[in-house]
Write a protein that holds these residues in place. Structure first.
Motif, PDB file in Angstrom:
ATOM      1  N   ALA A 138      49.087  52.255  42.009  1.00  0.00           N
ATOM      2  CA  ALA A 138      49.545  51.930  39.916  1.00  0.00           C
ATOM      3  C   ALA A 138      49.594  50.410  40.413  1.00  0.00           C
ATOM      4  O   ALA A 138      49.721  49.682  39.194  1.00  0.00           O
ATOM      5  CB  ALA A 138      50.572  52.638  39.728  1.00  0.00           C
ATOM      6  N   LEU A 139      50.553  50.223  40.749  1.00  0.00           N
ATOM      7  CA  LEU A 139      51.081  48.282  41.124  1.00  0.00           C
ATOM      8  C   LEU A 139      49.978  47.763  41.316  1.00  0.00           C
ATOM      9  O   LEU A 139      50.252  46.606  40.639  1.00  0.00           O
ATOM     10  CB  LEU A 139      52.067  48.443  42.045  1.00  0.00           C
ATOM     11  CG  LEU A 139      53.628  49.261  41.756  1.00  0.00           C
ATOM     12  CD1 LEU A 139      54.781  49.088  42.644  1.00  0.00           C
ATOM     13  CD2 LEU A 139      54.391  48.602  40.271  1.00  0.00           C
ATOM     14  N   MET A 140      49.344  47.842  42.376  1.00  0.00           N
ATOM     15  CA  MET A 140      48.257  47.620  42.560  1.00  0.00           C
ATOM     16  C   MET A 140      46.836  47.449  41.375  1.00  0.00           C
ATOM     17  O   MET A 140      46.351  46.131  40.992  1.00  0.00           O
ATOM     18  CB  MET A 140      47.050  48.056  43.825  1.00  0.00           C
ATOM     19  CG  MET A 140      48.406  46.988  45.270  1.00  0.00           C
ATOM     20  SD  MET A 140      48.439  45.827  45.516  1.00  0.00           S
ATOM     21  CE  MET A 140      48.965  45.824  47.198  1.00  0.00           C
ATOM     22  N   GLN A 141      46.644  48.279  40.545  1.00  0.00           N
ATOM     23  CA  GLN A 141      45.988  47.995  39.699  1.00  0.00           C
ATOM     24  C   GLN A 141      46.709  47.220  38.015  1.00  0.00           C
ATOM     25  O   GLN A 141      45.535  46.636  37.618  1.00  0.00           O
ATOM     26  CB  GLN A 141      45.967  49.991  39.145  1.00  0.00           C
ATOM     27  CG  GLN A 141      44.766  50.004  37.599  1.00  0.00           C
ATOM     28  CD  GLN A 141      44.835  51.348  37.116  1.00  0.00           C
ATOM     29  OE1 GLN A 141      45.851  51.846  37.448  1.00  0.00           O
ATOM     30  NE2 GLN A 141      44.071  51.495  37.000  1.00  0.00           N
ATOM     31  N   GLN A 144      45.800  43.786  40.178  1.00  0.00           N
ATOM     32  CA  GLN A 144      44.436  43.542  39.642  1.00  0.00           C
ATOM     33  C   GLN A 144      44.244  43.030  38.207  1.00  0.00           C
ATOM     34  O   GLN A 144      43.398  42.439  38.389  1.00  0.00           O
ATOM     35  CB  GLN A 144      43.358  44.168  39.942  1.00  0.00           C
ATOM     36  CG  GLN A 144      43.612  45.072  41.549  1.00  0.00           C
ATOM     37  CD  GLN A 144      42.881  43.998  42.458  1.00  0.00           C
ATOM     38  OE1 GLN A 144      41.843  43.088  41.998  1.00  0.00           O
ATOM     39  NE2 GLN A 144      43.334  43.376  43.080  1.00  0.00           N
ATOM     40  N   ALA A 145      45.208  43.660  37.142  1.00  0.00           N
ATOM     41  CA  ALA A 145      44.575  43.509  35.740  1.00  0.00           C
ATOM     42  C   ALA A 145      45.485  41.970  36.498  1.00  0.00           C
ATOM     43  O   ALA A 145      44.228  41.008  35.080  1.00  0.00           O
ATOM     44  CB  ALA A 145      44.826  44.054  34.881  1.00  0.00           C
ATOM     45  N   VAL A 146      46.178  41.560  35.855  1.00  0.00           N
ATOM     46  CA  VAL A 146      46.987  39.692  36.363  1.00  0.00           C
ATOM     47  C   VAL A 146      46.410  39.253  36.840  1.00  0.00           C
ATOM     48  O   VAL A 146      45.547  38.777  36.660  1.00  0.00           O
ATOM     49  CB  VAL A 146      47.965  39.809  37.096  1.00  0.00           C
ATOM     50  CG1 VAL A 146      48.521  38.467  37.136  1.00  0.00           C
ATOM     51  CG2 VAL A 146      49.614  41.125  36.130  1.00  0.00           C
ATOM     52  N   ARG A 151      41.362  34.983  36.440  1.00  0.00           N
ATOM     53  CA  ARG A 151      39.965  33.916  37.577  1.00  0.00           C
ATOM     54  C   ARG A 151      39.816  33.894  35.858  1.00  0.00           C
ATOM     55  O   ARG A 151      39.123  33.359  36.448  1.00  0.00           O
ATOM     56  CB  ARG A 151      39.363  35.596  38.027  1.00  0.00           C
ATOM     57  CG  ARG A 151      37.929  35.422  38.105  1.00  0.00           C
ATOM     58  CD  ARG A 151      37.286  36.154  39.210  1.00  0.00           C
ATOM     59  NE  ARG A 151      37.421  37.665  38.257  1.00  0.00           N
ATOM     60  CZ  ARG A 151      36.754  38.588  38.942  1.00  0.00           C
ATOM     61  NH1 ARG A 151      37.184  39.200  40.107  1.00  0.00           N
ATOM     62  NH2 ARG A 151      36.489  40.101  38.399  1.00  0.00           N
ATOM     63  N   ALA A 152      40.126  34.720  34.833  1.00  0.00           N
ATOM     64  CA  ALA A 152      39.199  33.703  33.721  1.00  0.00           C
ATOM     65  C   ALA A 152      39.647  32.704  32.838  1.00  0.00           C
ATOM     66  O   ALA A 152      39.300  31.881  32.457  1.00  0.00           O
ATOM     67  CB  ALA A 152      39.988  34.878  32.391  1.00  0.00           C
TER      68      ALA A 152
END
Length: 415
Positions: A138-141, A144-146, A151-152
């Motif tokens: 859950a934390l890695m997910q 990944q959003a961060v 990246r954007a």
């Protein structure tokens, strides 16, 4: 953090209604827990010590967080949420360069406030690798959003090739930002703005004076230990596990099981797990020194030595068998053994700094701050062990060349 500072940090928050007593007390607990986790790692943080930091009984902490695992997860979730907000704020700038510049500015302002006790520091996110199961997933997910948000900053990842390039740049940028929380402690807060500006200039324009001064020379593996004996196998496996699951997850039982050896075989060579980890740090530093000596014996100049050592170090990290131990791993070590790895990290910085200074004299490198450039090099090598799957999607030499391009020509330059 003193109680007064904890009160201040806990009371700070998003604009809106005053925090309730429950929220203020929960915030104080997160303050103390984050500080202890950053100092001692997950293994060294206990509910009792958190309570002692606040002058409370342990039951006063377990009222809010029944188990240590719940508190650890809450610490990381809090940091990830604040990091997400930082990314969103920086992402409002108009151009890639402006977004990255703002991202650095926000982090440096936060580091300054945390050092002055005005806000809660961010948790060391590399410690998340010590977690298991649903909590880690859950934390890695969330992370990944961060990551995708950062990246954007660089624009759309609208092709497979562009996505590969921007993923590497993002990994490099984040690792530079997170590692700066450690070395910034050596500077006065009043110097932060100058340091930030110099750091951005290196990230923007790279360290090379011209595009293709030299290609990396092919260096040998330069191993400081042989591959066959059980001692060497312990070093290899412990190094890989420390990079993957952190100090807490690297147990003697796990190492022995992976190698199909007995624990007795380990204790024949080393008295404790901590001594094994220290040997891993010593060995990783020695491997870098060996690469430099190989380059010198081959008659390479300083610039050729610098990029060749970086290239071989990246190959180590992209391989699955025997990477270099991440410098950031020392942050989770017990206080009693942290000093030696910290000294090796400083020596590694000086190793790269010396090569950079000589490269400037040769005319191959820009006259940038050599310590800051060395920190960028170190953090990029560190981060490479996290993007092995990225490297595996392309030719290994192309992956190395892409990372070298980001260092020598800047993170905004196309590979």
């Amino acid at each position: 953090m003193t109680d007064a500072k904890a009160d201040s940090a806990a009371l700070e928050g998003p604009s809106g209604p005053p925090l309730s007593r429950f929220e203020r007390q929960r915030g104080k607990i997160l303050d103390a827990a984050t500080m202890l986790l950053n100092q001692r790692g997950i293994a060294g943080m206990t509910l009792q010590e958190v309570a002692e930091q606040l002058g409370l009984k342990t039951t006063a902490v377990t009222y809010y967080f029944r188990y240590k695992e719940q508190l650890v997860r809450a610490v990381f979730e809090d940091s990830l949420q604040r990091l997400k907000e930082m990314v969103e704020q920086a992402g409002k700038a108009d151009t890639p360069r402006a977004r990255v510049d703002q991202y650095l500015r926000i982090h440096f302002d936060h580091y300054a406030a945390a050092m002055q006790g005005k806000t809660r520091p961010l948790a060391i996110l590399s410690e998340m690798r010590a977690l298991e199961g649903e909590a880690r997933a859950a934390l890695m997910q969330q992370y990944q959003a961060v990551f995708r948000g950062v990246r954007a900053f660089f624009g759309p990842a609208d092709t497979a090739a562009r996505k590969l390039r921007l993923t590497a740049r993002t990994q490099m940028l984040n690792e530079v930002v997170f590692w700066s929380a450690i070395w910034l402690k050596q500077y006065d807060v009043g110097d932060f703005d100058t340091v930030r500006r110099q750091l951005f200039d290196i990230l923007d324009g790279g360290i090379a004076t011209r595009p293709s001064r030299a290609l990396p020379a092919a260096l040998g593996t330069g191993e400081a230990v042989a591959a066959g004996d059980s001692y060497s196998q312990f070093l290899r496996t412990a190094t890989r596990l420390m990079n993957e699951v952190g100090y807490r997850g690297t147990s003697i039982d796990r190492i022995a099981a992976e190698l199909n050896l007995t624990k007795g075989s380990f204790y024949h060579h080393l008295p404790t797990k901590d001594e094994l980890i220290l040997q891993c740090f010593r060995n990783s530093y020695q491997r870098l020194r060996d690469l430099r000596e190989q380059a010198r014996k081959a008659g390479l100049d300083a610039w050729e030595t610098l990029i060749s050592v970086i290239a071989q170090a990246m190959k180590y990290q992209f391989g699955e068998d025997y990477p270099l131990l991440r410098t950031t791993a020392f942050q989770a070590l017990p206080d009693s053994v942290r000093q030696i790895p910290y000294e090796h990290a400083q020596r590694t910085t000086l190793l790269f700094s010396g090569l950079l200074v000589d490269s400037v004299r040769e005319g191959a490198a820009k006259n940038v701050n050599p310590l800051l450039a060395s920190h960028i090099i170190m953090s990029t090598i560190n981060s490479a062990s996290d993007i092995r799957s990225w490297a595996a999607k392309q030719d290994r030499d192309d992956a190395v060349a892409d990372c070298l391009s980001a260092i020598t020509r800047g993170i905004f330059h196309p590979a």
